[in-house]
Motif scaffolding. Sequence first.
Motif, mmCIF file in Angstrom:
data_model
loop_
_atom_site.group_PDB
_atom_site.id
_atom_site.type_symbol
_atom_site.label_atom_id
_atom_site.label_comp_id
_atom_site.label_asym_id
_atom_site.label_seq_id
_atom_site.Cartn_x
_atom_site.Cartn_y
_atom_site.Cartn_z
ATOM 1 N N SER A 93 0.820 -1.206 0.000
ATOM 2 C CA SER A 93 0.000 0.000 0.000
ATOM 3 C C SER A 93 0.851 1.252 0.000
ATOM 4 N N ALA A 94 2.095 1.142 0.492
ATOM 5 C CA ALA A 94 2.956 2.325 0.559
ATOM 6 C C ALA A 94 3.341 2.839 -0.820
ATOM 7 N N ALA A 95 3.275 1.984 -1.823
ATOM 8 C CA ALA A 95 3.719 2.402 -3.150
ATOM 9 C C ALA A 95 2.932 3.607 -3.654
ATOM 10 N N SER A 96 1.641 3.662 -3.328
ATOM 11 C CA SER A 96 0.820 4.754 -3.820
ATOM 12 C C SER A 96 1.171 6.073 -3.164
ATOM 13 N N ARG A 97 2.002 6.040 -2.128
ATOM 14 C CA ARG A 97 2.339 7.266 -1.422
ATOM 15 C C ARG A 97 3.617 7.905 -1.950
ATOM 16 N N ASP A 98 4.311 7.266 -2.896
ATOM 17 C CA ASP A 98 5.533 7.799 -3.462
ATOM 18 C C ASP A 98 5.252 8.166 -4.904
ATOM 19 N N ALA A 99 5.333 9.465 -5.233
ATOM 20 C CA ALA A 99 4.897 9.931 -6.542
ATOM 21 C C ALA A 99 5.692 9.293 -7.671
ATOM 22 N N ALA A 100 7.028 9.275 -7.539
ATOM 23 C CA ALA A 100 7.851 8.727 -8.619
ATOM 24 C C ALA A 100 7.562 7.246 -8.827
ATOM 25 N N THR A 101 7.457 6.504 -7.739
ATOM 26 C CA THR A 101 7.173 5.075 -7.856
ATOM 27 C C THR A 101 5.795 4.835 -8.443
ATOM 28 N N THR A 102 4.819 5.653 -8.055
ATOM 29 C CA THR A 102 3.458 5.498 -8.569
ATOM 30 C C THR A 102 3.418 5.690 -10.082
ATOM 31 N N VAL A 103 4.068 6.760 -10.554
ATOM 32 C CA VAL A 103 4.082 7.026 -11.993
ATOM 33 C C VAL A 103 4.802 5.917 -12.741
ATOM 34 N N GLU A 104 6.006 5.547 -12.251
ATOM 35 C CA GLU A 104 6.790 4.530 -12.950
ATOM 36 C C GLU A 104 6.085 3.174 -12.940
ATOM 37 N N LEU A 105 5.341 2.899 -11.872
ATOM 38 C CA LEU A 105 4.605 1.638 -11.800
ATOM 39 C C LEU A 105 3.539 1.578 -12.893
ATOM 40 N N ALA A 106 2.805 2.683 -13.081
ATOM 41 C CA ALA A 106 1.779 2.716 -14.124
ATOM 42 C C ALA A 106 2.409 2.601 -15.512
ATOM 43 N N LEU A 107 3.521 3.302 -15.729
ATOM 44 C CA LEU A 107 4.189 3.245 -17.029
ATOM 45 C C LEU A 107 4.739 1.847 -17.309
ATOM 46 N N LEU A 108 5.300 1.226 -16.281
ATOM 47 C CA LEU A 108 5.856 -0.112 -16.471
ATOM 48 C C LEU A 108 4.740 -1.123 -16.765
ATOM 49 N N ARG A 109 3.629 -1.001 -16.068
ATOM 50 C CA ARG A 109 2.508 -1.911 -16.326
ATOM 51 C C ARG A 109 2.050 -1.772 -17.775
ATOM 52 N N CYS A 110 2.011 -0.539 -18.250
ATOM 53 C CA CYS A 110 1.626 -0.286 -19.633
ATOM 54 C C CYS A 110 2.630 -0.911 -20.597
ATOM 55 N N ARG A 111 3.930 -0.773 -20.335
ATOM 56 C CA ARG A 111 4.955 -1.336 -21.221
ATOM 57 C C ARG A 111 4.867 -2.869 -21.267
ATOM 58 N N VAL A 112 4.621 -3.479 -20.104
ATOM 59 C CA VAL A 112 4.489 -4.937 -20.070
ATOM 60 C C VAL A 112 3.304 -5.381 -20.917
ATOM 61 N N LEU A 113 2.191 -4.672 -20.799
ATOM 62 C CA LEU A 113 1.003 -5.034 -21.575
ATOM 63 C C LEU A 113 1.246 -4.844 -23.074
ATOM 64 N N LEU A 114 2.017 -3.820 -23.438
ATOM 65 C CA LEU A 114 2.346 -3.630 -24.848
ATOM 66 C C LEU A 114 3.167 -4.795 -25.382
ATOM 67 N N VAL A 115 4.140 -5.258 -24.594
ATOM 68 C CA VAL A 115 4.944 -6.404 -25.014
ATOM 69 C C VAL A 115 4.056 -7.638 -25.176
ATOM 70 N N GLU A 116 3.061 -7.768 -24.303
ATOM 71 C CA GLU A 116 2.147 -8.905 -24.381
ATOM 72 C C GLU A 116 1.135 -8.752 -25.515
ATOM 73 N N GLY A 117 1.066 -7.558 -26.110
ATOM 74 C CA GLY A 117 0.151 -7.339 -27.221
ATOM 75 C C GLY A 117 -1.238 -6.906 -26.828
ATOM 76 N N ASP A 118 -1.462 -6.574 -25.544
ATOM 77 C CA ASP A 118 -2.781 -6.153 -25.081
ATOM 78 C C ASP A 118 -2.822 -4.624 -25.060
ATOM 79 N N VAL A 119 -3.053 -4.027 -26.235
ATOM 80 C CA VAL A 119 -2.967 -2.571 -26.376
ATOM 81 C C VAL A 119 -4.091 -1.883 -25.605
ATOM 82 N N ARG A 120 -5.274 -2.468 -25.633
ATOM 83 C CA ARG A 120 -6.404 -1.844 -24.939
ATOM 84 C C ARG A 120 -6.147 -1.768 -23.441
ATOM 85 N N ALA A 121 -5.643 -2.850 -22.860
ATOM 86 C CA ALA A 121 -5.323 -2.834 -21.429
ATOM 87 C C ALA A 121 -4.183 -1.876 -21.134
#
Length: 897
Positions: free
Chosen positions: A631-659
Amino acid sequence: MRDVRPHPGGEGPRSPAAAHAPDGHPVLTARFAVPAVPDVFVRRPRLVEPLAAGLHHPLTLVTGPAGAGKTLLLADWVGSLRPRTAAWLTVEQEDSAPGVFWAYVLHALRHHGIPPPPHIGSPADPGEVDRPLLARLADWLDHRDTPVVLVLDAFDRVAGCTEVAQELEFLLDHAGPALHLMITSRTEPLLPLHRHRAAGGLVDIRGADLVFRAEETAELTARHGLALSTGCADALTERTGGWAAGVRLCALAARQEEDPEGFLEHFEPGHSTVADFLLAEVLTAQPAETQDLLLRISILDETHPALADALTGRDDAAPILADLHRANAFVAPLGHDWYRVHPLFAEILRVHLRTRHPGLEPELHRAAARWLRGAGLPDQALPHTAAAGDWEQAAAELVGRPAIGRLLTGLDAARLADLFAGMPPDVSGPAADLVRAARELARHDVDRGLGHLRRAEEALPDDGTRAAAAVQLSGALLRVVAARLAGSADMAEAAAKAAADAREGLPAECLDDSPELSALLLTELGTAQLWAGRFDAARAALSAAAEAPEGPLTAMPRHEALARLALVDLLHGRPGPAGSRAREAVAGAERAGVPAAARSGTADLVLSAAALDRADLRTARTHLARAASPSAASRDAATTVELALLRCRVLLVEGDVRAARRALDGAAPAAADVPPWVVDRVAAVRAAVHLAEGDPAAAARMFAGRGARDPEGLVVEARAHLAAGGADRALRVLDRLTGARSLGPATAARVLLARAQALDATGDPAGAERLVRKALSVARPHLLRGPFTEAGPWPRRFLAHRPELLRAHDWLVGRAGGGAPSAAAGEPARAPAPEQLSARERDVLERLAQLMSTEDIAADLHLSVNTVKTHLKSVYRKLAATRRGEAVRRARELGLL
């Protein structure tokens, strides 16, 4: 009277009804009965095994407090033996007369079908027994064909009788291997146990062995008809200390309730059958002085004779505590003259203390705090100061040390927060307000935290005293924390400067006693600077925090400092060093026992991104899930942003563009002033999503009017133009990198591949091949397949016409166009480093691997050449290397690069 049962298989001849002991009283045959084992009894193999081993030793001793399950343990085991091989005697106090004791032993043998021959005789005098009688008994036992098990239950009732102990030892010495003596007792008998232990002739089952484990508690409560959850069984075990009688009495009470788990969670042992048992069996059996001492020390988690004397006003605590331990009276030694009262017993004693001495408890806490402070134990004194109601003093003690940081970090932070949660709102003063501010900031409530902090600052003393400096330093630390939460690097840096000024007013030994303060301040400062994009300043602050001495107080800030240093490396395209630092951060936290839920998740975020750069999708997914869970991750701005960006990059590699597009919703920072580097990274990933959707125009519009400013964004902008057929424009975008400082290998590989694709599109395949070769060379040491996967189908098509290039880089074969490599391929086996490198040594090593000269390294790190040479010597020594190439190769084998 206890339930009794005959020995399985029937009994031997009973003692005549008219038989009398030497003291003239009738022989009580009930004392020979093996106690009946209830249906709810839990047979524990880990205890049965040593009892079985006792058949190969002369003596088995089972000791423990009242209600520990000693008697039932032996009764259950004896029931499994063949008939006429075991005799049971429940010892009573009158057996302190040797003649009475031995008469009962002989009657017990006869009762269980093991009659001694008539020539042995029987004691005639209650006060003594003839030695020849014991010799005849020993000789008879020694010549028996089958062994005899003699169980003496409750032997503590004759514990003070030296004659009986000496006579038992004589029998053990001369009866030979046919006699197996088994004793249950609350205290150790006066037998020469040291001699039996040294000779390997003793099976010793103690109170600690009899304690119920959580799974045994669950089985016992289940036999009482209670299906407890694992958490409830664990909690019951912890609260009762695994005490058998306590567990069973609680189970009996709980099964009468509609909500057994709720009852067990909130029941008051001070008013229960548990209390009745302990008060009757333990407390009231003690002399008045002992009862008084037990009641008074019940307020302590741990006690020392001198501390107990301070609470009683007497000087007899040392022998009383030693006697209570010997008697297994729920007082256990901890070493160095410290003792601990069983927690459940202490809880019951406190209830009894309030009834017997109303109003005394706060005074006892005050006296305990005074003694502990005088003994140099302020951490232990603080809870007693608070329990006495002296809240202003408690806050002043915490702030004055200065130890305010312990409300924010350390394995004790939650306990301290709970402690000060009870501080009344009318307690005033700067120290109390600083404590309130720290509690709010620990819960990430910036507004309330700053409100308390401002009130404290309005009343901050400025008289030049040590106490004033401690208050000022504490306030400055909390302002740095508030600044980090608010995303203000300017506020954090100003507060850090104020903290440095306040430190000047404190002696070095005072600061050394609170190492967490500096580590926490530097970590929070570096994190605020990282968010602001002040990467060099952040690296300096975080490196200094990571160099803090290891320990439970600094474990958390050191972990977060290393994790954020890893994030800085990652943002600069250096996944090798980033992964190394992240692994070090996780390993340090695990060594210190920092739970995963208490970490920000930054280290796992970095490990996930590093795995993605290797195209190791499985590992990337694993670490991404871990990074997202705290739960602490949401309290750190840099980690929060990078987490969302990384999740997006992983989904792109998997081919799930909509997700992937949906995942970007979490990448919009809530802060009003979003740093440029964050804007650039969000724009780059949004553009990558548009490219995956087949809309290069939308991707290019992400940079319209300003253009990308960071290398990663420039690569994506160039790819957008390439996808739209604008190769020349793509080259112009990449030309903006001219004069940029040295890029990390992951970023460099992406830039080189984008430029190569642009050259190929403009009709310069030779130039493209040259750049692709360079990209492969840069990526190979770190197995960076990710940049080739992200570049789309072009690298695969280009390399397909150059088989010799693929053969030279077989690590890339089958991976360039996509598909995650196995964990084994992405994570080569590594040997542990012989000695940990410092943060600065890792900086030097990273640049060494980039073939930078000593002078270039010095310039890049703003160090002198001589300082770099010193770091190089240390790196060579720690890596057992003599040359640059050898050091780099060794570092890669160890996963440091």
